[in-house]
Motif scaffolding. Structure first.
Motif, short mmCIF file in Angstrom:
data_model
loop_
_atom_site.label_atom_id
_atom_site.label_comp_id
_atom_site.label_asym_id
_atom_site.label_seq_id
_atom_site.Cartn_x
_atom_site.Cartn_y
_atom_site.Cartn_z
N GLU A 257 0.82 -1.20 0.00
CA GLU A 257 0.00 0.00 0.00
C GLU A 257 0.86 1.26 0.00
O GLU A 257 2.06 1.21 0.30
N THR A 258 0.25 2.38 -0.29
CA THR A 258 0.94 3.65 -0.22
C THR A 258 1.40 3.93 1.20
O THR A 258 0.64 3.76 2.16
N GLY A 259 2.66 4.34 1.34
CA GLY A 259 3.17 4.74 2.64
C GLY A 259 3.78 3.62 3.47
O GLY A 259 4.16 3.86 4.62
N VAL A 260 3.90 2.40 2.92
CA VAL A 260 4.45 1.31 3.72
C VAL A 260 5.98 1.33 3.76
O VAL A 260 6.59 0.58 4.53
N PRO A 398 1.30 -3.75 5.50
CA PRO A 398 0.85 -2.46 6.03
C PRO A 398 1.16 -2.38 7.52
O PRO A 398 1.37 -3.40 8.19
N LEU A 399 1.17 -1.18 8.04
CA LEU A 399 1.54 -0.97 9.44
C LEU A 399 0.58 -1.67 10.38
O LEU A 399 0.98 -2.14 11.46
N ARG A 400 -0.69 -1.78 10.01
CA ARG A 400 -1.66 -2.44 10.89
C ARG A 400 -1.36 -3.93 11.08
O ARG A 400 -1.86 -4.55 12.01
N ASP A 401 -0.55 -4.48 10.17
CA ASP A 401 -0.16 -5.90 10.29
C ASP A 401 1.22 -6.08 10.91
O ASP A 401 1.75 -7.20 10.94
N ARG A 402 1.81 -5.01 11.38
CA ARG A 402 3.13 -5.11 12.04
C ARG A 402 3.16 -4.17 13.25
O ARG A 402 4.08 -3.37 13.45
N LEU A 403 2.12 -4.29 14.08
CA LEU A 403 1.96 -3.38 15.22
C LEU A 403 3.13 -3.47 16.20
O LEU A 403 3.44 -2.50 16.89
N THR A 404 3.78 -4.64 16.29
CA THR A 404 4.89 -4.77 17.24
C THR A 404 6.09 -3.92 16.83
O THR A 404 7.02 -3.76 17.62
N ASP A 405 6.08 -3.40 15.59
CA ASP A 405 7.18 -2.52 15.16
C ASP A 405 6.94 -1.06 15.56
O ASP A 405 7.85 -0.24 15.45
N ILE A 406 5.72 -0.73 16.00
CA ILE A 406 5.39 0.68 16.26
C ILE A 406 6.28 1.30 17.33
O ILE A 406 6.78 2.42 17.15
N PHE A 436 -2.15 4.25 19.51
CA PHE A 436 -1.47 3.91 18.26
C PHE A 436 -1.73 2.44 17.89
O PHE A 436 -1.95 2.10 16.73
N LEU A 437 -1.66 1.57 18.91
CA LEU A 437 -1.83 0.13 18.66
C LEU A 437 -3.27 -0.22 18.27
O LEU A 437 -3.52 -1.28 17.69
#
Length: 556
Positions: A257-260, A398-406, A436-437
């Motif tokens: 996606e855009t922004g990943v 996408p960021l929603r699928d890698r929340l542990t990286d936040i 955020f999470l």
């Protein structure tokens, strides 16, 4: 009261043409005759390269400096009359063919240093050149002439006298008219001083150089494989694929996606491979006009199309020995797709309008958020190019699928913007992290980075970013809790019952080790990677906690 000029015979007598030596003299000052259109072209180049504000400053300072000698000449040529001496400047401007000057009002008092002057200009060459090249303006344009008037009068009076053009032919007035008075009598004195400052252009250039250095550093740092946040399993898988691709020169297709962060991972791939010392050239195909895409990618020969007045290399040539990153690849035109396919297959291409084959050594990384397979079916994207690009696809989650990286990403971005804005923000509050999470992040990492930049700006030094500054529109933590689902991953909603958790472990969907790793990872992230706090939170001793963190690769 009409002001009559004294005879200019004394001034014309000072002009000497020495054709043998190639010199023109005005008294002891060397002069030149030049074409008005040549000056207009130089003026246009300044405007187009630096903008009107800085072109105005350069031209005003040019006129200001040119006037210094003339002011000295005036006092020595006509010592008996203050008024006649002052009129040397306007008369020289007319004799030199720059502009016709009519004094409308002049007040000079050498004892009190009082000055007021109003002049009408006719046949201004600068106004004429501006009209020729740009048409009617919305602002006065006789900048060089205005600088001369200011410089001449300031040097003549021994104090700053600023002139302002209140009417100008270039903006549609019937004449050009200027008014001059001491600096302290103008409301815009700071603007005048800034324009005439010798450092204004240098400061701008230095500022741009510093910004470029900063951005280059950030680009290199962003793509450093060692600095990519890879706490989540999905990003570790991406890094594994990058390592494999880096050992070859295979064309890579970045999907997501855009922004990943497709460009960041592409930079990481570039730095991990043998071509790392070479250039990394990025092109956003969607930002290029359709009719110029081929010329931008493959270069153009002189006369290759209307407006191509000289040959220039394209992005492929500039990337020789390095990596070419093509973002938004799905926007390429049909002819550009055909040329790109040939360049990938043979490493050769021709410039637009040329016939000479050019060979380059380039790793190609393409990126898109479009469904290329669907576009192939629709007939808008070449099937053979798609299959050639799809040899080594890498999908960035996408960021929603890698929340542990936040937590790691937040820490990274805070470090970046602390440096950029000279701040000392400590981090984010627990409530901010929880919200955020719970957020979907439609803009992905780019959205997170922009939010953190805003938070750093709004937060005082030695404080943490609070949710009211950065969580606008995000779910409240009380409305959307995160918990471990039956598969051992973070998800929204209530935690599964103990019976369901045991069922998942019994069926092999979740192992005890996986559950332990997830719990430790969340505790370690929540405590901002503090081993002692993680041990306290999980009920372990510090040595036990450190051992388990190392075991699961969370602590080096």
């Amino acid at each position: 009261m009409k002001i009559d000029y004294p005879s200019d015979a004394d001034l014309r007598a000072m002009i000497r043409f020495d054709s043998e030596s190639g010199c023109i003299w005005l008294g002891q000052q060397r002069m030149i005759l030049t074409h008005a259109t040549a000056f207009g072209s130089m003026r246009s180049e300044l405007i187009d390269s630096f903008g009107e504000e800085y072109a105005r400053g350069v031209l005003m300072r040019m006129g200001y400096n040119a006037a210094q000698y003339d002011a000295q000449l005036a006092h020595s040529t006509r010592p008996d009359s203050m008024m006649d001496a002052f009129l040397v400047g306007p008369q020289l401007h007319s004799i030199e063919g720059i502009v016709g000057v009519e004094p409308l009002s002049v007040e000079i008092d050498p004892d009190t240093h009082h000055f007021y002057g109003e002049f009408s200009w006719s046949n201004s060459f600068e106004a004429a050149e501006h009209l020729r090249l740009y048409g009617v303006s919305d602002k006065p344009c006789c900048w060089n002439l205005l600088g001369y008037a200011t410089g001449y009068t300031s040097a003549f009076m021994g104090k700053p006298i600023y002139f302002k053009e209140v009417e100008c032919v270039a903006k549609g007035d019937s004449r050009c008219r200027i008014i001059g008075k001491p600096a302290e009598e103008w409301d815009e004195v700071e603007e005048f001083e800034k324009i005439l400052s010798l450092q204004s252009m240098a400061c701008k250039v230095n500022s741009l150089e510093e910004e470029v250095k900063f951005l280059r550093h950030e680009i290199i740092a962003a793509g450093d494989p060692d600095k990519i946040i890879a706490e989540s399993v999905s990003i570790r898988e991406v890094m594994f694929l990058l390592e494999k691709a880096a050992k070859t020169n295979v064309t890579v297709l970045m999907l997501g996606e855009t922004g990943v962060g497709k460009e960041v991972f592409s930079q990481a791939l570039h730095q991990m491979g043998e071509l790392a010392p070479g250039p990394f050239i990025a092109v956003n195909c969607a930002a290029l006009p359709q009719e110029l895409i081929e010329a931008e990618l493959f270069g153009v020969e002189k006369g290759g199309f209307s407006g191509a007045h000289q040959s220039r290399p394209g992005r492929f040539e500039r990337a020789d020995g390095g990596t070419l990153f093509l973002d938004e690849l799905g926007e390429l035109t049909e002819p550009a797709q055909a040329k790109l396919l040939r360049a990938i297959q043979t490493g050769e291409f021709e410039r637009v309008g040329g016939s000479k084959k050019i060979k380059v050594d380039v790793r190609l990384i393409a990126a898109t958020n479009a469904d290329l397979a669907q576009r192939v079916k629709q007939g808008t994207f070449r099937a053979d190019l798609y299959y050639r690009l799809n040899v080594f696809p890498i999908s960035i989650p996408p960021l929603r699928d890698r929340l542990t990286d936040i937590p790691g990403l937040v820490k990274k971005f805070i470090t970046v913007y602390n440096a950029k804005y000279a701040k000392q923000v400590l981090g984010i509050t627990d409530e901010t992290l929880n919200r955020f999470l719970a957020y979907e992040w439609p803009g992905n990492i780019r959205e997170l980075e922009n939010i953190i930049e805003r938070g750093v700006i709004l937060t005082d030094d030695n404080h943490r970013i609070e949710s009211q500054h950065v969580c606008i529109g995000m779910p409240n933590e009380l409305d959307c809790k995160m918990s471990l689902n039956a598969a051992g991953n973070l998800s929204k909603g209530q935690p599964p019952s103990q019976t369901n958790l045991l069922d998942s472990m019994e069926t092999g969907k979740l192992s005890l080790e996986q559950l332990e790793a997830e719990v430790l990872q969340q505790a370690y992230s929540r405590t901002n990677q503090c081993v002692a706090e993680t041990a306290r939170l999980t009920g372990l001793s510090a040595p036990q906690c450190r051992y388990r963190l190392k075991k699961f690769g969370l602590l080096s």
